[in-house]
Design a protein around this motif. Structure first.
Motif, PDB file in Angstrom:
ATOM      1  N   ILE A   1      68.078 115.040  93.503  1.00 39.10           N
ATOM      2  CA  ILE A   1      69.412 115.558  93.778  1.00 39.10           C
ATOM      3  C   ILE A   1      69.392 117.016  93.333  1.00 39.10           C
ATOM      4  CG2 ILE A   1      71.885 115.293  93.401  1.00 39.10           C
ATOM      5  CD1 ILE A   1      71.310 112.403  92.504  1.00 39.10           C
ATOM      6  N   THR A   2      69.706 117.923  94.240  1.00 41.49           N
ATOM      7  CA  THR A   2      69.548 119.349  93.962  1.00 41.49           C
ATOM      8  C   THR A   2      70.833 120.052  93.534  1.00 41.49           C
ATOM      9  OG1 THR A   2      69.844 119.833  96.302  1.00 41.49           O
ATOM     10  CG2 THR A   2      67.573 119.626  95.508  1.00 41.49           C
ATOM     11  N   THR A   3      71.994 119.516  93.906  1.00 41.77           N
ATOM     12  CA  THR A   3      73.234 120.229  93.612  1.00 41.77           C
ATOM     13  C   THR A   3      74.408 119.262  93.532  1.00 41.77           C
ATOM     14  OG1 THR A   3      74.576 122.143  94.255  1.00 41.77           O
ATOM     15  CG2 THR A   3      73.786 120.721  96.035  1.00 41.77           C
ATOM     16  N   ILE A   4      75.457 119.704  92.861  1.00 42.39           N
ATOM     17  CA  ILE A   4      76.681 118.902  92.735  1.00 42.39           C
ATOM     18  C   ILE A   4      77.883 119.833  92.635  1.00 42.39           C
ATOM     19  CG2 ILE A   4      76.430 118.762  90.226  1.00 42.39           C
ATOM     20  CD1 ILE A   4      77.759 115.913  90.532  1.00 42.39           C
ATOM     21  N   LEU A   5      79.036 119.351  93.112  1.00 40.36           N
ATOM     22  CA  LEU A   5      80.276 120.103  92.945  1.00 40.36           C
ATOM     23  C   LEU A   5      81.446 119.141  92.879  1.00 40.36           C
ATOM     24  CD1 LEU A   5      82.129 120.278  95.766  1.00 40.36           C
ATOM     25  CD2 LEU A   5      80.234 121.698  96.457  1.00 40.36           C
ATOM     26  N   PHE A   6      82.530 119.635  92.318  1.00 39.31           N
ATOM     27  CA  PHE A   6      83.778 118.880  92.284  1.00 39.31           C
ATOM     28  C   PHE A   6      84.726 119.504  93.289  1.00 39.31           C
ATOM     29  CE2 PHE A   6      88.063 117.951  90.627  1.00 39.31           C
ATOM     30  CZ  PHE A   6      87.995 116.564  90.654  1.00 39.31           C
ATOM     31  N   ASP A   7      85.199 118.703  94.246  1.00 36.41           N
ATOM     32  CA  ASP A   7      86.135 119.162  95.270  1.00 36.41           C
ATOM     33  C   ASP A   7      87.555 118.964  94.732  1.00 36.41           C
ATOM     34  OD1 ASP A   7      87.657 119.683  97.508  1.00 36.41           O
ATOM     35  OD2 ASP A   7      86.931 117.957  98.655  1.00 36.41           O
ATOM     36  N   SER A   8      88.160 120.051  94.266  1.00 31.27           N
ATOM     37  CA  SER A   8      89.489 119.995  93.648  1.00 31.27           C
ATOM     38  C   SER A   8      90.563 119.497  94.604  1.00 31.27           C
ATOM     39  CB  SER A   8      89.899 121.382  93.145  1.00 31.27           C
ATOM     40  OG  SER A   8      88.994 121.831  92.194  1.00 31.27           O
ATOM     41  N   LYS A   9      90.487 119.930  95.836  1.00 33.11           N
ATOM     42  CA  LYS A   9      91.514 119.579  96.815  1.00 33.11           C
ATOM     43  C   LYS A   9      91.573 118.072  97.065  1.00 33.11           C
ATOM     44  CE  LYS A   9      93.120 120.574 101.480  1.00 33.11           C
ATOM     45  NZ  LYS A   9      92.870 121.328 102.714  1.00 33.11           N
ATOM     46  N   HIS A  10      90.398 117.430  97.204  1.00 34.39           N
ATOM     47  CA  HIS A  10      90.346 116.002  97.511  1.00 34.39           C
ATOM     48  C   HIS A  10      90.023 115.130  96.300  1.00 34.39           C
ATOM     49  CE1 HIS A  10      89.553 118.036 101.406  1.00 34.39           C
ATOM     50  NE2 HIS A  10      90.491 117.193 101.778  1.00 34.39           N
ATOM     51  N   GLN A  11      89.811 115.762  95.138  1.00 37.12           N
ATOM     52  CA  GLN A  11      89.515 115.036  93.895  1.00 37.12           C
ATOM     53  C   GLN A  11      88.320 114.098  94.050  1.00 37.12           C
ATOM     54  OE1 GLN A  11      91.343 115.473  90.731  1.00 37.12           O
ATOM     55  NE2 GLN A  11      91.606 117.324  91.944  1.00 37.12           N
ATOM     56  N   HIS A  12      87.213 114.655  94.566  1.00 37.82           N
ATOM     57  CA  HIS A  12      85.963 113.913  94.723  1.00 37.82           C
ATOM     58  C   HIS A  12      84.795 114.762  94.222  1.00 37.82           C
ATOM     59  CE1 HIS A  12      88.143 111.293  97.553  1.00 37.82           C
ATOM     60  NE2 HIS A  12      87.177 110.423  97.288  1.00 37.82           N
ATOM     61  N   TRP A  13      83.746 114.074  93.821  1.00 39.30           N
ATOM     62  CA  TRP A  13      82.476 114.714  93.491  1.00 39.30           C
ATOM     63  C   TRP A  13      81.570 114.598  94.705  1.00 39.30           C
ATOM     64  CZ3 TRP A  13      81.815 117.114  88.856  1.00 39.30           C
ATOM     65  CH2 TRP A  13      82.710 116.804  87.840  1.00 39.30           C
ATOM     66  N   ILE A  14      80.797 115.628  94.972  1.00 34.53           N
ATOM     67  CA  ILE A  14      79.853 115.613  96.084  1.00 34.53           C
ATOM     68  C   ILE A  14      78.512 116.112  95.547  1.00 34.53           C
ATOM     69  CG2 ILE A  14      79.291 116.508  98.370  1.00 34.53           C
ATOM     70  CD1 ILE A  14      82.378 117.032  98.646  1.00 34.53           C
ATOM     71  N   ALA A  15      77.459 115.361  95.822  1.00 42.41           N
ATOM     72  CA  ALA A  15      76.114 115.750  95.403  1.00 42.41           C
ATOM     73  C   ALA A  15      75.204 115.715  96.618  1.00 42.41           C
ATOM     74  CB  ALA A  15      75.588 114.807  94.322  1.00 42.41           C
ATOM     75  N   ALA A  16      74.197 116.570  96.634  1.00 44.21           N
ATOM     76  CA  ALA A  16      73.288 116.641  97.776  1.00 44.21           C
ATOM     77  C   ALA A  16      71.871 116.870  97.277  1.00 44.21           C
ATOM     78  CB  ALA A  16      73.706 117.767  98.715  1.00 44.21           C
ATOM     79  N   GLY A  17      70.905 116.584  98.163  1.00 45.51           N
ATOM     80  CA  GLY A  17      69.520 116.746  97.742  1.00 45.51           C
ATOM     81  C   GLY A  17      68.529 116.699  98.871  1.00 45.51           C
ATOM     82  N   GLU A  18      67.330 116.223  98.541  1.00 49.78           N
ATOM     83  CA  GLU A  18      66.224 116.238  99.488  1.00 49.78           C
ATOM     84  C   GLU A  18      66.405 115.208 100.595  1.00 49.78           C
ATOM     85  OE1 GLU A  18      62.557 115.327  97.485  1.00 49.78           O
ATOM     86  OE2 GLU A  18      63.127 113.278  97.094  1.00 49.78           O
ATOM     87  N   GLU A  19      65.775 115.489 101.741  1.00 54.86           N
ATOM     88  CA  GLU A  19      65.744 114.597 102.892  1.00 54.86           C
ATOM     89  C   GLU A  19      67.133 114.158 103.357  1.00 54.86           C
ATOM     90  OE1 GLU A  19      63.044 111.379 102.125  1.00 54.86           O
ATOM     91  OE2 GLU A  19      61.471 112.750 101.469  1.00 54.86           O
ATOM     92  N   GLY A  20      68.079 115.099 103.423  1.00 54.07           N
ATOM     93  CA  GLY A  20      69.411 114.800 103.922  1.00 54.07           C
ATOM     94  C   GLY A  20      70.285 113.997 102.978  1.00 54.07           C
ATOM     95  N   LEU A  21      69.937 113.959 101.720  1.00 59.13           N
ATOM     96  CA  LEU A  21      70.689 113.172 100.744  1.00 59.13           C
ATOM     97  C   LEU A  21      72.084 113.746 100.531  1.00 59.13           C
ATOM     98  CD1 LEU A  21      70.804 111.015  98.496  1.00 59.13           C
ATOM     99  CD2 LEU A  21      69.894 112.751  96.960  1.00 59.13           C
ATOM    100  N   LEU A  22      73.101 112.885 100.659  1.00 57.58           N
ATOM    101  CA  LEU A  22      74.476 113.260 100.381  1.00 57.58           C
ATOM    102  C   LEU A  22      75.152 112.080  99.697  1.00 57.58           C
ATOM    103  CD1 LEU A  22      76.448 115.623 100.758  1.00 57.58           C
ATOM    104  CD2 LEU A  22      77.203 114.547 102.869  1.00 57.58           C
TER     105      LEU A  22
END
Length: 173
Positions: free
Chosen positions: A130-151
């Motif tokens: 997993i290469t990155t993560i963020l918190f989406d304030s507007k929708h109150q969700h965490w989103i993480a992404a990474g290798e080989e299309g990982l979401l």
């Protein structure tokens, strides 16, 4: 001229931190491989994480403390992390800075709900990087992404993570 060349070409030893106790600004820090890859700032703290799973914290709230207490809080402290040593690639905080999530190698997801003081390793639905993560304030969700299309995504608590299939094999950074 010859003496100047000899002095200028003399071998200099690299400075290496051998013991964190010799450096008063860093306490309880046992760095295995001192490569720091990510950081996060909240309203009152700075976090740095990296190659050995270590997370260090600097508390910036010393303005209301006595001078002795302020001196302690101006130093970097090691957070209490569970027994993992996977590389941490991403670190994010929610809007208030109370919940933080770090992500990394082998599907690593770790979470703190006390402003980064203590961390727990969470169950991960994958074993990829997993290469990155963020918190989406507007929708109150965490989103993480990474290798080989990982979401991945999670609700505002960041406790349970679900895989989103995109049908892509690109690495997200």
């Amino acid at each position: 001229f010859i003496i100047a060349v000899i002095i200028g070409c003399s071998k200099k030893e690299n400075t290496v931190i051998k013991n964190a106790e010799n450096f008063p600004g860093i306490h309880q820090l046992r760095v295995l491989n001192a490569g720091f890859f990510t950081h996060q700032s909240t309203n009152n703290k700075i976090f740095i994480a990296g190659s050995d799973g270590e997370i260090i914290i600097r508390d910036l709230t010393s303005k209301h403390l006595t001078s002795k207490q302020a001196g302690i809080n101006e130093q970097w402290q090691a957070a209490e992390t569970p027994g993992f040593n996977d590389k941490i690639n991403g670190l994010a905080a929610n809007d208030t800075g109370t919940i933080l999530i770090a992500v990394g190698e082998n599907g690593l997801i770790v979470r703190s709900e006390d402003s980064g003081e203590h961390w727990e390793k969470l169950a991960s639905p994958i074993n990829k990087i997993i290469t990155t993560i963020l918190f989406d304030s507007k929708h109150q969700h965490w989103i993480a992404a990474g290798e080989e299309g990982l979401l991945l995504y999670s609700n505002a608590t960041g406790k349970d993570w679900q895989l989103i299939s995109l049908g892509s094999y690109s690495t997200f950074s």
